[in-house]
Design an enzyme around this catalytic site. Sequence first.
Site, PDB file in Angstrom:
ATOM      1  CG  ASP A  21       3.724   6.034   1.434  1.00 22.06           C
ATOM      2  OD1 ASP A  21       2.770   6.815   1.618  1.00 22.06           O
ATOM      3  OD2 ASP A  21       3.937   5.036   2.149  1.00 22.06           O
ATOM      4  CG  HIS A  22       0.961  12.251  -1.171  1.00 22.99           C
ATOM      5  ND1 HIS A  22       1.577  13.373  -0.646  1.00 22.99           N
ATOM      6  CD2 HIS A  22       0.430  12.637  -2.356  1.00 22.99           C
ATOM      7  CE1 HIS A  22       1.404  14.386  -1.472  1.00 22.99           C
ATOM      8  NE2 HIS A  22       0.712  13.979  -2.526  1.00 22.99           N
ATOM      9  NE  ARG A  23       1.558   5.550   4.119  1.00 21.64           N
ATOM     10  CZ  ARG A  23       1.582   4.244   4.405  1.00 21.64           C
ATOM     11  NH1 ARG A  23       0.865   3.764   5.420  1.00 21.64           N
ATOM     12  NH2 ARG A  23       2.320   3.422   3.685  1.00 21.64           N
TER      13      ARG A  23
END
Length: 433
Positions: free
Chosen positions: A403-405
Amino acid sequence: MTTVREARVFQLPDLGEGLTEAEIVAWRVAPGERVGVDQVVIEVETAKAVVEVPVPYAGTVLELHADIGAVLPVGAPLISVSGAAATEPTAEQHGEDAPGGSGNVLVGYGTSPASARRGRRVGASAASTVTTSSRDEERGTDPAAVPLVISPLVRVLARRHGVDLSTVVPSGAHGVILRRDVEQAMAANARPAERRATEAGGAAADERVPLRGLRRTVADKLARSSAIPHATTWIDVDATVLVEAREALRAADPTRRIGLLALLARFCVAGLRKYPELNSTVDVERGEIVRLSAIHLGFAAQTERGLMVPVVREAHRKTTAELAGELATLTGLARSGGLPPTALTGSTFTLNNYGVFGVDGSTPLINHPEAAILGVGRIVDKPWVVDGALAVRKVTQLSLTFDHRVCDGGVAGGFLRYVADCVERPAVLLADV
């Protein structure tokens, strides 16, 4: 004159874990039978497991409110039970609890093991009514006439598609009919129908398969996963030394079956300790990243019901041998249909060994609400440069979707490189234990 107490209606209980409905797989009782408190009366399939449900009343079965194959919401009527007649022996004289009910809901959640062995399974016909000493094994009154089916899901599949189990050739050990046997029979039954349709100038009808149970849960999870802003990074690694390490461990103690999955799990746990950003979840409502203190390791397991993700709780507190033992236990329960719903929830990171399907690589989908998943391809002999010379080595591919968050590529790459280093040189792990 005999007086009978007012009938009690037992409803489908809340099975926990957010489950709202269940499909009836098998009845264990029939109208007219006496039941005791905590006696298992029905098997239901939820989105996560096959569950035995005990009745909290003692008395006589008056009515079964739904047929096998019906999908019921929580709170729907299951079974009506009359109270014991005043002139009949009391529940205590029968060796049962008081008819007021135990309050227990599911086998494995407070119900005694003995209660799970009471009762009989009632199938679609009288021939499938049997006396059982365990929850899985079924035989008819004539053992030679009725095949052995361990999984109730296989029986349901056969019934839905009109497959006569007495005509199915079993491929399992000890004459057990497996799902693939029923599917082969389904295909064989379909071919004559297709030929007749072709001869009549028509086309075979499309098959519609209800999206429910585990399949619907998987579909819902995948839909949520696809909404995560994710990225995938991968790397090819030389697993020759890892395979040698596994063989050395087995030779040192043959009683401890430590496989590659357990070693990979060990590497993942160590990697998550170094890169805790990946052991996280995103609280969208509060706009926060929650870094989780415990590592609950999920791992993909292929079963007759489809792909499941059992969870090894507190994986960071376990030795490699303990991880291996729990992985084996959970895999066995998943394939037999014996996993409780709680064993399929709460994972914080997932390991997916899709190499067992003979594929080299894939783009694994994040198991929502986790932040990352590691996929492992098959290990195959390939040409590899070692110290400037070409050699044949055992090579696999590792793929990390994250998850790039919760992090950027540097953290994801660092984790993947660390796991790869452990695969290529397992002694690297010694620095962190």
